[in-house]
Design a protein around this motif. Structure first.
Motif, short mmCIF file in Angstrom:
data_model
loop_
_atom_site.label_atom_id
_atom_site.label_comp_id
_atom_site.label_asym_id
_atom_site.label_seq_id
_atom_site.Cartn_x
_atom_site.Cartn_y
_atom_site.Cartn_z
N TRP A 55 0.83 -1.19 0.00
CA TRP A 55 0.00 0.00 0.00
C TRP A 55 0.87 1.25 0.00
O TRP A 55 1.71 1.42 0.88
CB TRP A 55 -0.90 0.02 1.24
CG TRP A 55 -2.09 -0.89 1.15
CD1 TRP A 55 -3.37 -0.53 0.93
CD2 TRP A 55 -2.12 -2.31 1.32
NE1 TRP A 55 -4.20 -1.62 0.93
CE2 TRP A 55 -3.45 -2.74 1.17
CE3 TRP A 55 -1.13 -3.28 1.57
CZ2 TRP A 55 -3.84 -4.07 1.27
CZ3 TRP A 55 -1.50 -4.60 1.67
CH2 TRP A 55 -2.85 -4.99 1.52
N LYS A 56 0.66 2.09 -0.99
CA LYS A 56 1.39 3.35 -1.03
C LYS A 56 0.73 4.34 -0.08
O LYS A 56 -0.48 4.53 -0.11
CB LYS A 56 1.38 3.93 -2.45
CG LYS A 56 2.19 5.22 -2.58
CD LYS A 56 2.25 5.67 -4.03
CE LYS A 56 3.08 6.93 -4.16
NZ LYS A 56 3.16 7.38 -5.58
N GLN A 70 -2.94 4.13 -2.47
CA GLN A 70 -3.26 3.12 -3.48
C GLN A 70 -2.67 1.76 -3.12
O GLN A 70 -1.50 1.65 -2.80
CB GLN A 70 -2.68 3.57 -4.82
CG GLN A 70 -2.81 2.58 -5.95
CD GLN A 70 -4.26 2.31 -6.32
OE1 GLN A 70 -5.05 3.25 -6.41
NE2 GLN A 70 -4.62 1.06 -6.48
N TYR A 84 -1.32 -2.00 -4.31
CA TYR A 84 -0.69 -2.57 -5.49
C TYR A 84 -0.53 -4.08 -5.32
O TYR A 84 -0.27 -4.57 -4.23
CB TYR A 84 0.70 -1.96 -5.72
CG TYR A 84 0.67 -0.53 -6.19
CD1 TYR A 84 0.73 -0.22 -7.54
CD2 TYR A 84 0.58 0.51 -5.27
CE1 TYR A 84 0.71 1.10 -7.98
CE2 TYR A 84 0.54 1.83 -5.70
CZ TYR A 84 0.61 2.11 -7.05
OH TYR A 84 0.58 3.41 -7.49
N PRO A 125 -1.53 -1.58 -10.02
CA PRO A 125 -2.51 -0.97 -9.12
C PRO A 125 -3.81 -1.78 -9.10
O PRO A 125 -4.28 -2.24 -10.15
CB PRO A 125 -2.73 0.42 -9.72
CG PRO A 125 -2.38 0.26 -11.17
CD PRO A 125 -1.30 -0.77 -11.23
N SER A 144 -7.78 -2.40 -6.79
CA SER A 144 -8.79 -1.68 -6.03
C SER A 144 -8.65 -1.92 -4.53
O SER A 144 -7.87 -2.76 -4.10
CB SER A 144 -10.20 -2.10 -6.49
OG SER A 144 -10.52 -3.39 -5.98
N GLU A 145 -9.45 -1.20 -3.77
CA GLU A 145 -9.41 -1.32 -2.31
C GLU A 145 -10.11 -2.58 -1.81
O GLU A 145 -10.17 -2.81 -0.59
CB GLU A 145 -10.04 -0.08 -1.67
CG GLU A 145 -9.22 1.18 -1.90
CD GLU A 145 -9.82 2.39 -1.22
OE1 GLU A 145 -10.93 2.27 -0.65
OE2 GLU A 145 -9.18 3.45 -1.25
N VAL A 158 -5.58 4.36 -11.01
CA VAL A 158 -5.01 4.97 -9.81
C VAL A 158 -5.80 6.24 -9.49
O VAL A 158 -5.77 7.20 -10.27
CB VAL A 158 -3.53 5.30 -10.00
CG1 VAL A 158 -2.97 5.97 -8.76
CG2 VAL A 158 -2.73 4.04 -10.34
#
Length: 246
Positions: free
Chosen positions: A111-112, A120, A122, A209, A211-212, A230
Motif C-alpha cells: 500500500w502506497k 493506493q 498494489y 494498481p 482496487s481497495e 489509480v
C-alpha cells in the motif's frame, strides 16, 4: 514490509519450484496475518540415490512467536522481521541461526502511503509469472498447557528502486540457486547467508494498481488482483495488520 500476499499457483508448480512435496491446496488470493501459510524447510534425508533436495513442506501460523514468550496472547503480532537485524534481535536470533525457511508465493500486496493515509494498493508479482520464494523464519512456541504452535515471519529488506515509491521495504526474495544454502542451517550461519538478503533487481516484479477490495480480509476472490485506475489520494485508513513492527 509484507502484510498480505497470495499463493495461487498449483501444488505441482510449488513442488517444481521449491523441491518439496506439498499437499493439495486451493488458490489463496488474500493471505493475511494469523492465517496458516505454507513454508518449506530443510527436511529429512532422502534415499542416497535420489537427486531430489532434502526439503519438507508444512503449514504454520503467520505471526511469529519467540520460544521464550510466555503469553502469546499478549505478545505483539510479528509478521515481518528486518533482515538487517534479525541475527541480533532477541525475538529472531535463534530462528535466524537454526530455522530459516522458504515461503512460496505468487506475489504480494503493498500500500502506497501519503503521510499516514493510504493512496493506493498494489499487486506485486514476478514478471515471469512463476512461483517466488520469500525468505522466512520459523519458531515452535510451547503453550503453558503443553500444546505447540508453529509460527513464521517473512524477512524484509530495503525496497529496490521499482518498489521504493510505494514502500521503503519489500520481502526478501531467495533465488533458486540459493535455496539449499539458505535452508542449510547446520553448515551456514547467518553471516554465511547475509548476501542473499538483498532486494531483487528492478524489473523482477510487475507492479499493478488494484482496487481497495484487497483491504478486506473477507475478499478472497481473483477479482482483487484486477488492474484498477489509480485514483487521487482518498485518505483511507490502512488495514490494521499493515503495521511495520520490526
Amino acid at each position: 514490509m509484507c502484510g498480505r500476499y497470495a499463493l495461487t499457483h498449483s501444488p505441482e508448480s510449488v513442488e517444481n519450484a521449491l523441491g518439496a512435496v506439498v499437499e493439495a491446496f486451493p488458490p489463496r488470493f488474500n493471505i493475511a496475518p494469523t492465517q496458516p501459510i505454507l513454508v518449506v524447510t530443510s527436511g529429512p534425508r532422502r534415499d542416497p540415490g535420489s537427486n531430489q533436495p532434502d526439503r519438507a513442506a508444512m503449514l504454520v501460523r503467520w505471526g511469529f512467536i519467540p520460544d521464550w514468550a510466555r503469553d502469546a496472547g499478549q505478545f505483539p503480532l510479528l509478521i515481518n522481521a528486518r533482515s538487517e537485524t534479525a541475527a541480533t534481535k532477541a525475538s529472531f536470533r535463534a530462528a535466524m541461526r537454526h530455522r530459516r525457511v522458504l515461503i512460496p508465493a505468487s506475489g504480494f500486496y503493498e500500500w502506497k502511503r501519503a503521510g499516514r493515509k493510504i493512496a493506493q494498493p498494489y499487486w506485486v508479482r514476478p514478471r515471469d509469472g512463476g512461483v517466488v520464494a520469500f525468505g522466512g523464519l520459523m519458531e515452535t512456541h510451547s503453550e503453558p498447557g503443553g500444546a505447540e504452535i508453529d509460527t513464521a515471519a517473512i524477512l524484509t529488506c530495503p525496497a529496490n528502486t521499482q518498489i521504493a515509491h510505494i514502500h521503503d521495504r519489500m520481502p526478501v526474495v531467495v533465488r533458486p540457486e540459493h535455496f539449499q544454502r539458505w535452508l542449510d542451517c547446520v553448515n551456514n550461519e547467518p553471516r554465511d547467508v547475509a548476501d542473499i538478503m538483498y532486494p531483487v533487481d528492478p524489473g523482477f516484479f510487475d507492479v499493478i494498481p488494484v482496487s481497495e477490495k484487497v483491504n478486506k480480509v473477507a475478499n478472497t476472490g481473483p477479482d482483487i488482483q484486477e488492474t484498477a485506475e489509480v485514483p487521487e489520494p482518498a485518505g483511507k485508513t490502512p488495514p490494521k495488520d499493515q503495521l511495520d513492527l520490526f
